[in-house]
Scaffold this motif. Structure first.
Motif, PDB file in Angstrom:
ATOM      1  N   ALA A 137       0.794  -1.305   0.106  1.00 60.52           N
ATOM      2  CA  ALA A 137      -0.070  -0.087   0.047  1.00 60.52           C
ATOM      3  C   ALA A 137       0.937   1.435   0.073  1.00 60.52           C
ATOM      4  O   ALA A 137       0.502   2.018  -0.792  1.00 60.52           O
ATOM      5  N   ASN A 138       1.885   1.254   0.863  1.00 60.61           N
ATOM      6  CA  ASN A 138       2.855   2.438   0.736  1.00 60.61           C
ATOM      7  C   ASN A 138       3.427   2.609  -0.651  1.00 60.61           C
ATOM      8  O   ASN A 138       3.730   3.935  -1.152  1.00 60.61           O
ATOM      9  N   LEU A 139       3.836   1.529  -1.343  1.00 61.65           N
ATOM     10  CA  LEU A 139       4.490   1.858  -2.591  1.00 61.65           C
ATOM     11  C   LEU A 139       3.499   2.104  -3.548  1.00 61.65           C
ATOM     12  O   LEU A 139       3.687   3.273  -4.501  1.00 61.65           O
ATOM     13  N   VAL A 194      11.787   2.533  -1.418  1.00 56.94           N
ATOM     14  CA  VAL A 194      12.498   1.672  -0.483  1.00 56.94           C
ATOM     15  C   VAL A 194      12.979   0.329  -1.145  1.00 56.94           C
ATOM     16  O   VAL A 194      11.839  -0.283  -1.785  1.00 56.94           O
ATOM     17  N   LYS A 195      14.210   0.010  -1.204  1.00 57.84           N
ATOM     18  CA  LYS A 195      14.755  -0.993  -1.686  1.00 57.84           C
ATOM     19  C   LYS A 195      14.669  -2.429  -0.723  1.00 57.84           C
ATOM     20  O   LYS A 195      14.797  -2.140   0.254  1.00 57.84           O
ATOM     21  N   PHE A 251      19.537  -4.261   9.447  1.00 52.87           N
ATOM     22  CA  PHE A 251      19.246  -2.955  10.144  1.00 52.87           C
ATOM     23  C   PHE A 251      18.727  -2.037   8.775  1.00 52.87           C
ATOM     24  O   PHE A 251      17.823  -1.250   9.298  1.00 52.87           O
ATOM     25  N   GLN A 252      18.995  -2.233   7.746  1.00 51.61           N
ATOM     26  CA  GLN A 252      18.360  -1.753   6.561  1.00 51.61           C
ATOM     27  C   GLN A 252      16.855  -2.125   6.310  1.00 51.61           C
ATOM     28  O   GLN A 252      16.171  -1.654   5.629  1.00 51.61           O
ATOM     29  N   GLU A 282       6.844  -2.207  -9.306  1.00 52.71           N
ATOM     30  CA  GLU A 282       8.217  -2.822  -9.123  1.00 52.71           C
ATOM     31  C   GLU A 282       8.844  -3.502 -10.364  1.00 52.71           C
ATOM     32  O   GLU A 282      10.280  -3.437 -10.606  1.00 52.71           O
ATOM     33  N   THR A 283       7.924  -3.630 -11.256  1.00 52.96           N
ATOM     34  CA  THR A 283       8.096  -4.318 -12.622  1.00 52.96           C
ATOM     35  C   THR A 283       9.061  -3.226 -13.548  1.00 52.96           C
ATOM     36  O   THR A 283       9.993  -3.271 -14.102  1.00 52.96           O
TER      37      THR A 283
END
Length: 385
Positions: free
Chosen positions: A122-124, A132-133, A163-164, A200-201
């Motif tokens: 949803a955030n994407l 965000v990777k 951490f990431q 993402e594609t």
């Protein structure tokens, strides 16, 4: 069998007379629910709102200080560390800085994973680009023992890799609201994930579509593999629309158009189509900008776009205002004739602008169905306050 009613032989202080007593008994018999680290970090001032939204979806949550210490918040903004090795240099927080609050999910593994993945998807969609990777894809089960937890925090969460995964985004409260709204509607959940995978594609940053940049990207590619990627992104975006049952429903017996040489909607198709949009909470009279830039090298369907946007100059910027039913119809045309089946000779003429347009239509429909189009944290406080 447990009897909750008080009997003469049972002292008053031992009688289980309330629902909460019964829940406590089940807690003792079954043990505490497992807790999963969500890797989602929130401003301290927003965490109560987040719990209210999660509670509305019947999700059980709590929060703790972010053990990664990746973010620091103040009235001036937010600071972020990109590498765990930088932790040794931060020392004591400056005056006025606060650490973020980490959301914990109290549920089973499968549900925790689905919730986290849905919030991230949803955030994407909200951001319209995968900023965000490698976002979190599952929860991390936290040990029950406090000493073991501290060891996990220090030796796992504060090391590069995990951490990431700790993620803060300004849009996360609205993303949580989208996930909560969609949770009971499996089709809407799938629509969100499909559109997220489309981004993402293949996708472009939303601000690069601003008219001041004119034609920011090459419109077409000569790379065969690029044609496939573009087609997959368009297919996923339109499939998200289909999940919402908001595609055009036409047939040989009930064609979508009447007349010859120009596109005129068949009222027997358009009127029920508009009604389905209304039932989904979407205004069928809404318009959307169909981004069209540079030379006129698009497919023939673009000849139907004859209502220029206010910022169009007719040369470098040829954006058009398109009604929502027409925009959905254009997306279906792209999918049906150029991307979903064997490629046609027109498929190589598709590129980032067609992908962006299809994604924007699906995005508008999803956010509108969730009643969260153009909604931000301030409005959420009024809804869940």
């Amino acid at each position: 069998m447990l009897h909750l009613a008080r009997t003469a032989a049972m002292p008053r202080k031992r009688a289980l007379q309330t629902c909460s007593d019964w829940l406590n008994v089940k807690f003792i018999l079954r043990g505490p629910m497992p807790e999963f680290c969500s890797f989602l970090v929130f401003k301290p001032s927003e965490i109560d709102l987040i719990h209210s939204i999660f509670a509305a979806a019947n999700w059980s949550t709590r929060d703790i200080p972010d053990p990664s210490m990746r973010y620091a918040f103040s009235e001036r903004g937010m600071s972020e560390l990109s590498q765990a090795s930088a932790l040794k240099d931060i020392g004591i927080r400056r005056e006025g800085q606060q650490e973020g609050r980490l959301l914990l999910l109290e549920t089973e593994q499968a549900e925790a994973d689905n919730i986290i993945q849905l919030v991230c998807a949803a955030n994407l969609i909200l951001e319209g680009f995968p900023f965000v990777k490698n976002p979190p894809t599952s929860g991390f089960k936290l040990p029950d023992d406090e000493a073991d937890r501290r060891t996990t925090f220090e030796n796992v969460f504060r090391s590069d890799g995990f951490f990431q995964w700790f993620t803060y985004r300004e849009t996360l409260p609205v993303a949580v609201a989208i996930a909560a709204e969609a949770w009971r509607d499996r089709k809407l959940v799938y629509a969100i994930h499909k559109l997220a995978h489309s981004y993402e594609t293949e996708s472009v940053t939303p601000w690069s579509m601003h008219p001041r940049f004119k034609q920011a990207f090459q419109k077409h590619s000569v790379d065969f593999s690029s044609h496939v990627v573009t087609s997959v992104a368009i297919n996923l975006a339109y499939s998200a629309i289909e999940e919402l049952d908001l595609g055009v429903k036409a047939s040989p017996k009930k064609p979508r158009t009447i007349g010859q040489g120009t596109f005129v909607w068949n009222p027997e198709v358009l009127d029920p189509f508009k009604e389905r949009l209304r039932k989904a909470g979407i205004d069928p009279e809404k318009t959307i900008d169909w981004v069209t830039r540079g030379d006129q090298t698009e497919i023939d369907i673009y000849k139907m776009l004859d209502d220029p946007s206010d910022h169009s100059d007719g040369v470098d910027i040829r954006d058009r205002q398109v009604s929502l039913p027409d925009a959905i119809n254009f997306c279906e045309y792209l999918r049906n004739t150029m991307t979903a089946h064997a490629f046609s000779s027109d498929t190589p003429r598709l590129g980032p602008y067609e992908v962006y347009n299809a994604q924007q239509v699906a995005r508008l429909l999803i956010l509108s169905k969730c009643n969260l189009w153009n909604t931000w944290t301030k409005e959420l406080r009024r809804r869940y306050g």
